[in-house]
Design a protein around this motif. Structure first.
Motif, mmCIF file in Angstrom:
data_model
loop_
_atom_site.group_PDB
_atom_site.id
_atom_site.type_symbol
_atom_site.label_atom_id
_atom_site.label_comp_id
_atom_site.label_asym_id
_atom_site.label_seq_id
_atom_site.Cartn_x
_atom_site.Cartn_y
_atom_site.Cartn_z
ATOM 1 N N TRP A 196 -5.254 8.642 -2.699
ATOM 2 C CA TRP A 196 -4.438 7.624 -2.031
ATOM 3 C C TRP A 196 -3.027 8.126 -1.787
ATOM 4 C CZ3 TRP A 196 -6.475 3.931 0.627
ATOM 5 C CH2 TRP A 196 -7.812 3.604 0.359
ATOM 6 N N VAL A 197 -2.561 9.048 -2.619
ATOM 7 C CA VAL A 197 -1.290 9.721 -2.311
ATOM 8 C C VAL A 197 -1.416 10.417 -0.952
ATOM 9 C CG1 VAL A 197 0.225 11.646 -2.942
ATOM 10 C CG2 VAL A 197 -0.524 10.028 -4.699
ATOM 11 N N ALA A 198 -2.498 11.183 -0.774
ATOM 12 C CA ALA A 198 -2.710 11.892 0.487
ATOM 13 C C ALA A 198 -2.891 10.918 1.651
ATOM 14 C CB ALA A 198 -3.924 12.812 0.361
ATOM 15 N N TRP A 246 -0.573 -0.249 -3.150
ATOM 16 C CA TRP A 246 -1.074 -0.997 -1.993
ATOM 17 C C TRP A 246 -0.025 -1.995 -1.506
ATOM 18 C CZ3 TRP A 246 -3.925 -1.904 2.029
ATOM 19 C CH2 TRP A 246 -4.016 -3.207 2.518
ATOM 20 N N SER A 247 0.571 -2.729 -2.406
ATOM 21 C CA SER A 247 1.557 -3.741 -2.022
ATOM 22 C C SER A 247 2.728 -3.110 -1.275
ATOM 23 C CB SER A 247 2.065 -4.492 -3.263
ATOM 24 O OG SER A 247 1.004 -5.163 -3.909
ATOM 25 N N ILE A 248 3.121 -1.919 -1.715
ATOM 26 C CA ILE A 248 4.228 -1.209 -1.062
ATOM 27 C C ILE A 248 3.781 -0.661 0.293
ATOM 28 C CG2 ILE A 248 5.843 0.719 -1.273
ATOM 29 C CD1 ILE A 248 5.530 0.420 -4.361
ATOM 30 N N ALA A 249 2.577 -0.084 0.332
ATOM 31 C CA ALA A 249 2.092 0.563 1.556
ATOM 32 C C ALA A 249 1.830 -0.442 2.661
ATOM 33 C CB ALA A 249 0.829 1.362 1.263
ATOM 34 N N LYS A 250 1.313 -1.610 2.327
ATOM 35 C CA LYS A 250 0.975 -2.570 3.392
ATOM 36 C C LYS A 250 2.232 -3.083 4.088
ATOM 37 C CE LYS A 250 0.779 -7.122 1.244
ATOM 38 N NZ LYS A 250 -0.025 -8.321 1.083
ATOM 39 N N ALA A 251 3.395 -2.926 3.416
ATOM 40 C CA ALA A 251 4.674 -3.272 4.039
ATOM 41 C C ALA A 251 5.243 -2.086 4.811
ATOM 42 C CB ALA A 251 5.663 -3.734 2.967
ATOM 43 N N PHE A 292 5.429 3.657 3.118
ATOM 44 C CA PHE A 292 4.464 4.628 2.606
ATOM 45 C C PHE A 292 5.117 5.626 1.644
ATOM 46 C CE2 PHE A 292 2.683 3.305 6.757
ATOM 47 C CZ PHE A 292 1.521 2.703 6.277
ATOM 48 N N GLN A 293 6.378 5.945 1.875
ATOM 49 C CA GLN A 293 7.070 6.842 0.948
ATOM 50 C C GLN A 293 7.138 6.232 -0.455
ATOM 51 O OE1 GLN A 293 8.160 5.965 3.972
ATOM 52 N NE2 GLN A 293 9.184 7.684 5.025
ATOM 53 N N GLY A 294 7.455 4.928 -0.514
ATOM 54 C CA GLY A 294 7.516 4.247 -1.808
ATOM 55 C C GLY A 294 6.166 4.209 -2.499
ATOM 56 N N ALA A 295 5.102 4.013 -1.716
ATOM 57 C CA ALA A 295 3.749 3.992 -2.290
ATOM 58 C C ALA A 295 3.391 5.352 -2.868
ATOM 59 C CB ALA A 295 2.739 3.577 -1.223
ATOM 60 N N VAL A 296 3.740 6.417 -2.151
ATOM 61 C CA VAL A 296 3.460 7.772 -2.631
ATOM 62 C C VAL A 296 4.189 8.036 -3.944
ATOM 63 C CG1 VAL A 296 3.883 10.224 -2.158
ATOM 64 C CG2 VAL A 296 2.927 8.752 -0.375
ATOM 65 N N THR A 297 5.443 7.625 -4.021
ATOM 66 C CA THR A 297 6.220 7.827 -5.252
ATOM 67 C C THR A 297 5.582 7.099 -6.424
ATOM 68 O OG1 THR A 297 8.277 8.081 -3.992
ATOM 69 C CG2 THR A 297 8.477 7.497 -6.324
ATOM 70 N N ARG A 298 5.171 5.847 -6.206
ATOM 71 C CA ARG A 298 4.561 5.054 -7.298
ATOM 72 C C ARG A 298 3.273 5.711 -7.797
ATOM 73 N NH1 ARG A 298 2.930 3.246 -11.254
ATOM 74 N NH2 ARG A 298 2.475 1.062 -11.809
ATOM 75 N N LEU A 299 2.439 6.180 -6.892
ATOM 76 C CA LEU A 299 1.157 6.758 -7.297
ATOM 77 C C LEU A 299 1.329 8.143 -7.920
ATOM 78 C CD1 LEU A 299 -1.108 5.651 -4.319
ATOM 79 C CD2 LEU A 299 -1.096 4.752 -6.637
ATOM 80 N N ARG A 300 2.274 8.908 -7.417
ATOM 81 C CA ARG A 300 2.503 10.225 -8.019
ATOM 82 C C ARG A 300 2.989 10.081 -9.454
ATOM 83 N NH1 ARG A 300 4.841 13.884 -2.999
ATOM 84 N NH2 ARG A 300 2.888 15.023 -2.665
ATOM 85 N N ALA A 360 -3.577 2.980 -14.283
ATOM 86 C CA ALA A 360 -3.924 3.523 -12.966
ATOM 87 C C ALA A 360 -4.283 2.400 -12.000
ATOM 88 C CB ALA A 360 -5.085 4.507 -13.096
ATOM 89 N N ALA A 361 -5.011 1.400 -12.494
ATOM 90 C CA ALA A 361 -5.362 0.254 -11.651
ATOM 91 C C ALA A 361 -4.109 -0.487 -11.203
ATOM 92 C CB ALA A 361 -6.298 -0.689 -12.413
ATOM 93 N N LEU A 362 -3.161 -0.647 -12.110
ATOM 94 C CA LEU A 362 -1.902 -1.310 -11.760
ATOM 95 C C LEU A 362 -1.139 -0.497 -10.718
ATOM 96 C CD1 LEU A 362 0.127 -3.589 -12.226
ATOM 97 C CD2 LEU A 362 1.066 -2.273 -14.142
#
Length: 824
Positions: free
Chosen positions: A590-592, A556-561, A564-572, A548-550
């Motif tokens: 963080w998904v939300a 975060w690395s995806i979202a800061k670029a 946001f769609q990619g970040a949501v997919t990774r966390l889901r 989960a930490a990873l």
């Protein structure tokens, strides 16, 4: 003529084949002529990993990590000629110790002078020793001078992680606090009116996290508010680290301050850190690397190669005494008085989580050491005897070997000092994330007094919260093997010591005397019981918590670029793993948050799952009422509630923790939380509808055949007013509508010491009274249930037995409710 050829013969420029060979070449002082077996083994393991980018090494406190880190640093200094090599320390006190160690073993070391730069270190002629703050602060000297180290060694890395978090946390200056509070109140108050009432009253214990849907609307306005102060402390040291990502930050506020922080520190934006060819992470306690992953971006593969020498003997002799297990009724003032008495013979050191918490100890003569006073206190402890000091938030970086500290006191469960740390502790309590983070601090605190395998000290654990914490089965597995055995021995010793009926002061004096006089019986018991038989290698796969930490760092690395769609997919994807419900809720939050950046409506839907998973999050803007029902019978619920505790004493300590919250001298929010937790202890389906939905009673208990709709009026001194009576009527009606069909309707209850109303007609509907004395009686009877179960085999494994014991003590739901007097 000058012999220039002699310069080529400088042995310090040679790169030996192994680290051990390098150590032998160093111009060491006589006090550092040889290495211990564990150090030799660790150097050999480091040799194998010299080419790796990230390396993790674990050695017990006092086993010589600093020497190994310096030898590794010297090897890299010689290997990468002309490049700086940096050795990071969490505190200036540890920095000074590293400098002394470097000089003792013949490794050239340097640090930043008061003015100017350490040019010898910057040119690679010496190892640069500095604090984590120096590297990670905004406007860092590393960036302004383009310092790019080849290698970074991180000592006490868990403490270092805390320092890094603080470097990416903005403390809102007092001159901006009121403006920020007034900006937030109308936007946030409806999600938690009780907490905001405390914030308005200046209560430091009222803490609130601004939900993402509010923060996304006002983050720009807050940035403009703080912009004028960015070039002055404290913003000077942190604002530049978070400003560019402020829309993705967390904002937490209390009655006395506010913070804005990045959940995942973007250490990859620090060129000096991100560009290092090699990074060595060192700690005395590593059972989990989630913090190293999320905070420092450590490569998870490094844990599969963890360096942990079998020859490491572990911490020295520690007599760990949980005072609540000696006598649950013991008062902190009495324990402080006992420590004051002991300080007439030896050095006593107290560790607390805050300066406010230190007052009880100061009242008995302890000296609070803060800021610049810390160095003076440490020097006095190391060179003189009969001192009594208390340190706030010094669970690391305070090394007190031998006579510097023979009596160590840890006051309560160690916690972070940021508002955000306190919010997380409340929201994540009992989750693996909370347990890992707290165990790390607990291990750090224990390591302050016993600095080698030959050292010894008594450690008093003060407070029911810390006794309950160490009694949890999950926590026991997270402790280092030697620590776990010492805790088990201490808990047994505490239980037996309390059987004679002696006062707590006499027992503490007796136990301390046995340790200080080197009682042979005690030493034999410690040798026999604290004997680690081999070390089990940990599985190479990441735990669910580490995974989960990873995911959070990847997201975060995806979202800061701005992906946001990619970040949501990774966390889901990560949230579908075998996570604790509280951890899953954190990921989904963080998904939300990221969804809100491009689809607020979908984010609102996603947040509903967050709130269902953990109702300690802020209420959504609109929360639908839910049907309340029981999921299991009372005895089964009690068994499930107490099953995490591995002994009766640990379970009793949990009762004492709740008991402290039920004192009507507390603010209403704490009492309401105590009522909620007591309901769970009694096996009720316990909830806080008003806090969770904005409607309904403060607390709702549902038993098998009855229930209680409770409005807490613990702070009330005057008779019940008609508005109070009307409030309880409305809450009862709400309960009638929301209770699942077929469930008994809960009776109306006031939790108060008030026994009368202004007008009899206002209470004609017959509300019952639950006063403070009754609450204490319920806890006492539950204590008897727990004690009686110790004679019937393993605790809480047989619901039938538990049901019988509850009935014997009049703790069936119907018995509890029927005995509450009706207000007349």
């Amino acid at each position: 003529m000058f012999d220039f050829g002699s310069l080529a013969k400088n042995s310090s420029s040679e790169v030996p084949a192994t680290l051990l060979e390098l150590f032998k070449q160093l111009d060491r002082k006589t006090t550092h002529t040889s290495l211990r077996p564990a150090q030799v083994a660790a150097l050999a393991a480091l040799d194998v990993q010299l080419d790796h980018h990230d390396v993790i090494m674990k050695l017990s406190t006092g086993s010589g990590k600093t020497v190994l880190g310096l030898v590794y640093a010297e090897m890299m200094r010689r290997k990468y000629k002309g490049d700086p090599v940096v050795y990071l320390c969490p505190t200036t006190q540890l920095l000074e110790q590293v400098m002394v160690s470097g000089q003792a073993i013949g490794v050239p070391v340097s640090t930043f002078p008061r003015n100017g730069l350490p040019y010898d270190a910057l040119s690679g002629e010496a190892v640069l020793v500095c604090t984590y703050d120096k590297l990670f602060t905004a406007n860092s000297v590393f960036e302004s001078n383009s310092i790019r180290p080849s290698t970074i060694i991180m000592d006490d890395v868990h403490a270092g992680s805390d320092r890094v978090r603080k470097s990416f946390t903005v403390q809102v200056p007092p001159e901006y606090f009121v403006v920020l509070r007034n900006l937030l109140r109308p936007l946030c108050e409806q999600t938690d009116a009780a907490t905001w009432a405390g914030i308005d009253q200046g209560d430091p214990g009222s803490r609130y996290e601004v939900p993402y849907w509010v923060w996304s609307r006002i983050s720009g306005q807050v940035a403009r508010l703080l912009e004028p102060g960015k070039d002055e402390p404290p913003l000077l040291f942190t604002w530049g680290n978070i400003a560019r990502y402020i829309e993705l930050a967390r904002c937490c506020i209390s009655g006395i301050g506010a913070e804005i922080a990045l959940q995942i520190p973007p250490v990859e934006d620090v060129p000096a850190y991100a560009g290092a060819k090699h990074r060595l992470f060192m700690s005395a306690s590593i059972k989990d690397i989630s913090g190293l992953i999320s905070v420092l971006g450590c490569d998870p593969a490094a844990y599969a190669r963890l360096i942990e020498p079998m020859e490491d003997e572990g911490a020295g002799e520690r007599m760990i005494l949980p005072t609540s297990l000696i006598n649950p009724e013991s008062k902190k003032q009495d324990i402080a008085a006992a420590c004051a008495h002991l300080a007439q013979y030896t050095n006593v050191v107290v560790l607390t989580s805050s300066a406010a918490q230190a007052k009880t100890w100061e009242d008995t003569g302890a000296v609070l050491a803060q800021a610049k006073d810390v160095d003076v206190a440490l020097e006095k402890l190391r060179t003189t005897n009969k001192n009594y000091y208390v340190f706030a938030q010094r669970f690391d970086g305070v090394d007190l070997p031998d006579n510097a500290c023979r009596i160590l006191v840890i006051d309560g469960v160690p916690s972070g000092d940021r508002i955000i740390d306190q919010v997380d502790a409340y929201r994540q309590k009992d989750s693996p994330e909370y347990e890992v983070r707290t165990v790390n601090k607990f291990e750090q605190a224990l390591g302050r007094a016993v600095r080698s395998s030959a050292d010894y000290a008594a450690v008093l654990l003060v407070g029911s919260d810390i006794a309950a914490f160490i009694g949890r089965k999950n926590v026991s597995t997270l402790l280092e093997d030697r620590t776990r055995l010492q805790v088990d021995l201490g808990r047994e010793l505490a239980s037996k010591a309390g059987l004679g009926g002696k006062p707590i002061t006499a027992i503490i004096a007796e136990m301390a005397s046995a340790l200080l006089s080197r009682n042979e019986g005690w030493k034999d018991a410690h040798r026999a019981r604290v004997n680690v038989q081999g070390k089990k290698p940990r599985p190479t796969a990441l735990t669910a918590h580490e995974a989960a930490a990873l995911a959070l760092r990847d997201g975060w690395s995806i979202a800061k670029a701005k992906n946001f769609q990619g970040a949501v997919t990774r966390l889901r994807e990560a949230s579908n793993g075998p996570l604790h419900p509280i951890q899953k809720a954190e990921l989904l939050y963080w998904v939300a948050t990221y969804l809100n950046q491009f689809d607020p409506a979908q984010a609102s839907e996603a947040y509903k799952a967050v709130f269902v998973g953990n109702t300690k999050f802020p209420r959504p803007e609109l929360v639908a009422d839910r049907k309340f029902t029981r999921l299991s019978d009372q005895a089964v619920a009690v068994c499930q509630l107490f099953s995490p505790y591995d002994s009766a004493n640990a379970a009793l300590a949990r009762l004492d923790e709740v008991k402290a919250k039920l004192s009507f001298g507390n603010v209403a929010e704490i009492v309401e939380q105590g009522l909620h937790e007591l309901g769970k202890l009694l096996g009720a389906e316990s909830s806080r509808p008003e806090k969770e939905t904005g409607r309904g009673p403060d607390t709702l208990w549902l038993f098998d055949d009855c229930g209680a709709c409770i409005e807490a009026k613990s702070e009330k001194k005057a008779p019940i007013h008609k508005t109070d009576a009307a409030q309880l009527v409305l809450s009862t009606q709400w309960c009638d509508e929301q209770i699942t069909a077929g469930m008994p309707k809960p009776v109306p209850v006031f939790a108060t010491n008030v026994t009368a109303a202004d007008r009899v007609e206002d209470i004609a509907y017959g509300p019952r009274l639950l006063n403070e004395a009754t609450l204490m009686d319920l806890l006492d009877r539950l204590r008897k249930v727990i004690l009686s179960l110790t004679y019937d085999g393993p605790l809480f494994t047989d619901p039938a037995t538990v049901a019988k014991k509850l009935s014997e003590q009049g703790l069936n739901g119907s018995s509890i409710i029927s005995k509450l007097p009706v207000m007349k």
